[in-house]
Design an enzyme around this catalytic site. Structure first.
Site, PDB file in Angstrom:
ATOM      1  N   CYS A   1      12.922  11.854   6.766  1.00  0.00           N
ATOM      2  CA  CYS A   1      12.952  11.339   7.936  1.00  0.00           C
ATOM      3  C   CYS A   1      14.165  11.727   8.622  1.00  0.00           C
ATOM      4  O   CYS A   1      14.388  11.975   9.900  1.00  0.00           O
ATOM      5  CB  CYS A   1      12.816   9.827   8.105  1.00  0.00           C
ATOM      6  SG  CYS A   1      13.691   9.005   6.828  1.00  0.00           S
TER       7      CYS A   1
ATOM      8  N   LYS B   1       0.738  -1.298   0.002  1.00  0.00           N
ATOM      9  CA  LYS B   1       0.118  -0.087   0.255  1.00  0.00           C
ATOM     10  C   LYS B   1       0.843   1.201  -0.277  1.00  0.00           C
ATOM     11  O   LYS B   1       1.611   1.617   1.166  1.00  0.00           O
ATOM     12  CB  LYS B   1      -0.785   0.025   1.375  1.00  0.00           C
ATOM     13  CG  LYS B   1      -2.104   1.095   0.951  1.00  0.00           C
ATOM     14  CD  LYS B   1      -2.673   1.558   2.637  1.00  0.00           C
ATOM     15  CE  LYS B   1      -1.992   2.580   2.950  1.00  0.00           C
ATOM     16  NZ  LYS B   1      -1.713   3.944   2.245  1.00  0.00           N
TER      17      LYS B   1
ATOM     18  N   GLU C   1       8.745  15.990  15.497  1.00  0.00           N
ATOM     19  CA  GLU C   1       9.353  15.924  14.049  1.00  0.00           C
ATOM     20  C   GLU C   1       8.222  17.075  13.386  1.00  0.00           C
ATOM     21  O   GLU C   1       7.053  16.691  13.571  1.00  0.00           O
ATOM     22  CB  GLU C   1       9.373  14.623  13.561  1.00  0.00           C
ATOM     23  CG  GLU C   1       9.430  14.536  12.031  1.00  0.00           C
ATOM     24  CD  GLU C   1       9.516  13.292  11.599  1.00  0.00           C
ATOM     25  OE1 GLU C   1       8.417  12.542  11.492  1.00  0.00           O
ATOM     26  OE2 GLU C   1      10.526  12.740  10.869  1.00  0.00           O
TER      27      GLU C   1
ATOM     28  N   GLU D   1      10.510   2.048  10.069  1.00  0.00           N
ATOM     29  CA  GLU D   1      11.381   3.003   9.698  1.00  0.00           C
ATOM     30  C   GLU D   1      10.449   4.368   9.923  1.00  0.00           C
ATOM     31  O   GLU D   1       9.640   4.631   9.311  1.00  0.00           O
ATOM     32  CB  GLU D   1      11.940   2.987   8.203  1.00  0.00           C
ATOM     33  CG  GLU D   1      13.249   3.637   8.309  1.00  0.00           C
ATOM     34  CD  GLU D   1      13.309   5.072   7.690  1.00  0.00           C
ATOM     35  OE1 GLU D   1      13.246   5.999   8.776  1.00  0.00           O
ATOM     36  OE2 GLU D   1      13.435   5.502   6.599  1.00  0.00           O
TER      37      GLU D   1
HETATM   38  P1  NAI Z   1       1.630   8.340   8.403  1.00  0.00           P
HETATM   39  O1  NAI Z   1       2.528   7.692   9.026  1.00  0.00           O
HETATM   40  O2  NAI Z   1       0.193   8.189   8.821  1.00  0.00           O
HETATM   41  O3  NAI Z   1       1.445   7.526   7.040  1.00  0.00           O
HETATM   42  C1  NAI Z   1       2.297   6.815   6.379  1.00  0.00           C
HETATM   43  C2  NAI Z   1       1.785   5.677   5.435  1.00  0.00           C
HETATM   44  O4  NAI Z   1       1.133   4.842   6.672  1.00  0.00           O
HETATM   45  C3  NAI Z   1       0.715   5.932   4.523  1.00  0.00           C
HETATM   46  O5  NAI Z   1       0.689   5.058   3.369  1.00  0.00           O
HETATM   47  C4  NAI Z   1      -0.573   5.781   5.216  1.00  0.00           C
HETATM   48  O6  NAI Z   1      -1.771   5.546   4.751  1.00  0.00           O
HETATM   49  C5  NAI Z   1      -0.268   4.602   6.310  1.00  0.00           C
HETATM   50  N1  NAI Z   1      -1.132   4.454   7.485  1.00  0.00           N
HETATM   51  C6  NAI Z   1      -1.636   5.521   8.131  1.00  0.00           C
HETATM   52  N2  NAI Z   1      -2.416   4.839   9.199  1.00  0.00           N
HETATM   53  C7  NAI Z   1      -2.171   3.680   9.270  1.00  0.00           C
HETATM   54  C8  NAI Z   1      -2.738   2.671   9.926  1.00  0.00           C
HETATM   55  N3  NAI Z   1      -3.397   2.805  11.206  1.00  0.00           N
HETATM   56  N4  NAI Z   1      -2.096   1.559   9.857  1.00  0.00           N
HETATM   57  C9  NAI Z   1      -1.573   1.105   8.571  1.00  0.00           C
HETATM   58  N5  NAI Z   1      -1.190   2.093   7.936  1.00  0.00           N
HETATM   59  C10 NAI Z   1      -1.206   3.376   8.048  1.00  0.00           C
HETATM   60  O7  NAI Z   1       2.153   9.987   8.040  1.00  0.00           O
HETATM   61  P2  NAI Z   1       1.359  11.195   7.354  1.00  0.00           P
HETATM   62  O8  NAI Z   1       0.056  11.156   8.026  1.00  0.00           O
HETATM   63  O9  NAI Z   1       1.175  10.893   5.949  1.00  0.00           O
HETATM   64  O10 NAI Z   1       2.181  12.190   7.838  1.00  0.00           O
HETATM   65  C11 NAI Z   1       2.198  12.477   9.205  1.00  0.00           C
HETATM   66  C12 NAI Z   1       3.780  12.741   9.779  1.00  0.00           C
HETATM   67  O11 NAI Z   1       4.298  11.645   9.469  1.00  0.00           O
HETATM   68  C13 NAI Z   1       4.294  13.799   9.254  1.00  0.00           C
HETATM   69  O12 NAI Z   1       4.068  15.097   9.381  1.00  0.00           O
HETATM   70  C14 NAI Z   1       5.711  13.386   9.541  1.00  0.00           C
HETATM   71  O13 NAI Z   1       6.152  14.098  10.683  1.00  0.00           O
HETATM   72  C15 NAI Z   1       5.827  11.833   9.699  1.00  0.00           C
HETATM   73  N6  NAI Z   1       6.244  11.307   8.285  1.00  0.00           N
HETATM   74  C16 NAI Z   1       7.405  10.713   8.560  1.00  0.00           C
HETATM   75  C17 NAI Z   1       7.911   9.884   7.495  1.00  0.00           C
HETATM   76  C18 NAI Z   1       9.309   9.496   7.481  1.00  0.00           C
HETATM   77  O14 NAI Z   1       9.868   8.885   6.711  1.00  0.00           O
HETATM   78  N7  NAI Z   1       9.711   9.262   8.552  1.00  0.00           N
HETATM   79  C19 NAI Z   1       7.340   9.852   6.121  1.00  0.00           C
HETATM   80  C20 NAI Z   1       6.020  10.324   6.039  1.00  0.00           C
HETATM   81  C21 NAI Z   1       5.577  10.775   7.408  1.00  0.00           C
END
Ligand code: NAI
Ligand code: MG
Length: 493
Positions: free
Chosen positions: A287, A178, A387, A253
């Site tokens: 990240c 996904k 973050e 990660e």
């Molecule tokens: P998120 O962590 O919610 O989303 C990342 C992925 O996880 C997406 O594919 C999303 O659909 C999926 N996801 C969301 N909720 C889930 C659940 N309960 N179970 C399984 N999969 C799930 O991040 P989002 O909402 O896009 O961004 C929010 C914050 O996350 C950002 O502001 C940033 O701080 C952080 N982030 C960090 C990243 C990194 O590489 N460390 C990358 C993206 C976001």
């Protein structure tokens, strides 16, 4: 516009929901595509297909490493052949400058080649054993884990998908995937490539949709053997809890708040450039961003004056025009970052530059934020602790090496860290004290397919890339062979 479909069991299919999602270009807010919007039933259909392919048909896992490698090399070649389309797709979907997306494409092709090569190299070991059971030969083999669910974020849409798919496929797993609903389009192209090279039916399955509707189903499913995820720490925690049901193998990660420690004896202009790359590359949506500048007091004023000058010269605009810095992924993420900027001001940090949305000309339609630097930051401030995931740098000062180390480690995260100093003994001393999975000395951000990537503390579990990245997607089986048969007279005296 045709709606982008799921790829399940070798077929392109719409979700059973018949719903679709608008895919938005963050550079101008316009709809660039629609994707089907899946739910639990679609996720379960994908899992079923992957289980059939792994446990029943077993074609992919039984194939020799050299044969799997042939497919991976073909995938790499197709990525290169469709490179411009892939790069433009990520640029439109994510907002990043075109040359950065082109860099992601070449890294993605190289990553498939790296794992194609690695899977043909010796694996496992032979052990000299002796414990009174008679002569034995003991060895280990590496086997695929089974059905792997993989969930990616939006900041490096193509590259994060490839970091997960290349090693998992090399190892012989079957996959349910996904991508982030905020930037799924390059992943759809990648699955077109998988179809074209002819991966066996059910080996790779794509489900387009949101975290709660699809990702959470993968995390909970007792039919999934492993889940790997890149994204926020909060979502990582919920995945880890959900994975407990069948004790899935997990790889996480997660976020970071990485320190960039700059000593007075650094190469000044070099340190300036790495600090810029550390926080403004990909608009700070990285990240491992060097989001906390921790600088020796004696050079702070001079350093910040130069950094402000450089930051204010950054060109901002739509990714296809290849500016220095592109957009923020969504309106919501832009508002979240602006909210952090407000909180910094309220908590008494002092703006050096930026601090607001960038609205010049056509950019007013998109989601852009000016490069932002906050001086006089303290450890309690939200902007120092959390973050932000945007182009926002906090600045703290130190007088001694011990203070620098203490400030750097004062975070629940441990993904990465940077040390800038021309005193090499000090660089190594400080590097050793930082609790983080990736350290850069006199540089910041360079990443390699060959070297392990991942975090300490709340930045995650496990490693991607390199040999570690392959081993994450493998089980290790111990095999013991008695070299003499017949009763050994050991159990009953
Ligand atoms: P998120 O962590 O919610 O989303 C990342 C992925 O996880 C997406 O594919 C999303 O659909 C999926 N996801 C969301 N909720 C889930 C659940 N309960 N179970 C399984 N999969 C799930 O991040 P989002 O909402 O896009 O961004 C929010 C914050 O996350 C950002 O502001 C940033 O701080 C952080 N982030 C960090 C990243 C990194 O590489 N460390 C990358 C993206 C976001
Ligand atoms: Mg988008």
């Amino acid at each position: 516009m045709e709606t982008k479909k799921n790829y399940i069991n070798g077929q392109w299919v719409l979700s059973v929901t018949e719903r679709k999602r608008e895919i938005i270009c963050p550079s101008n807010g316009e709809i660039i595509a629609y994707t089907t919007e899946s739910n639990e039933a679609d996720a379960k259909a994908a899992i079923k297909a992957a289980r059939e392919a792994f446990y029943v048909t077993g074609e992919w896992r039984r194939m020799s490493g050299t044969d799997r490698a042939d497919y991976l090399y073909q995938i790499a070649d197709e990525i290169t052949a469709r490179g411009e389309e892939l790069a433009r797709t990520d640029t439109l979907d994510n907002g990043k400058p075109l040359r950065e997306a082109q860099g992601d494409v070449s890294d993605a092709a190289a990553c498939f080649k790296y794992y194609a090569g690695l899977i043909t190299k010796p694996q496992g070991g032979v052990y000299e054993v002796n414990n009174g059971f008679g002569p034995m030969h003991s060895y280990t083999v590496h086997e695929p884990v089974g059905v792997c669910a993989q969930i990616t974020p939006w900041n490096y849409p193509l590259l994060m998908a490839v970091w997960k798919l290349a090693p998992a496929l090399a190892a012989g797993n079957c996959i349910v995937f996904k991508p982030s609903e905020n930037a799924p389009l390059s992943t759809v192209l990648l699955f077109e490539i998988f179809e074209k090279v002819g991966l066996p039916k059910g080996t790779v399955n794509l489900v387009l949709g949101t975290g709660p509707e699809v990702g959470a189903v993968f995390a909970e499913s007792e039919e999934v053997d492993m889940i790997t995820f890149t994204g926020s720490t909060k979502t990582g925690q919920s995945i880890m809890k959900a994975a407990a049901g069948n004790l899935k193998k997990i790889g996480l990660e997660l976020g970071g708040k990485s320190p960039n420690i700059v000593f007075a004896d650094c190469d000044f202009e070099g340190a300036i450039e790495w600090a810029m790359i550390g926080i403004f590359f990909n608009s700070g949506q990285v990240c491992s961003a060097g989001s906390r500048l921790i600088i020796e007091d004696s050079i702070k004023d001079k350093f910040l004056a130069r950094l402000k000058e450089r930051a204010e010269a950054i060109t901002i605009g739509p990714g296809l025009l290849d500016p220095d810095m592109g957009a923020i992924i969504t309106k919501a993420q832009m508002e979240k970052v602006l909210g952090y900027i407000q909180s910094g001001i309220q908590e008494g940090a002092v703006l050096v530059c930026g601090g607001e949305r960038y609205m010049e000309g056509e950019c007013a339609k998109g989601f852009f934020i000016k490069p932002t630097i906050f001086d006089h930051c303290t450890r309690e401030m939200k902007i120092v602790r959390e973050e932000i995931f945007g182009p926002v740098l906090t600045v703290q000062t130190f007088k001694t090496e011990e203070e620098a180390i203490a400030l750097a480690n004062d975070t629940p995260y441990g993904l990465a860290g940077t040390v800038c100093t021309l005193n090499s003994a000090r660089a190594l001393r400080v590097m050793k004290e930082i609790r983080a999975g990736i350290m850069w000395i006199n540089c910041c951000q360079p990443t390699f397919n060959e070297a392990p990537w991942g975090g300490y503390k709340m930045s995650g579990i496990g490693r991607e890339l390199g040999v570690h990245g392959l081993e994450e997607y493998q089980e290790v089986k111990q095999v013991n062979i008695a070299l003499e048969t017949g009763p050994i007279g050991w159990f009953m005296h």
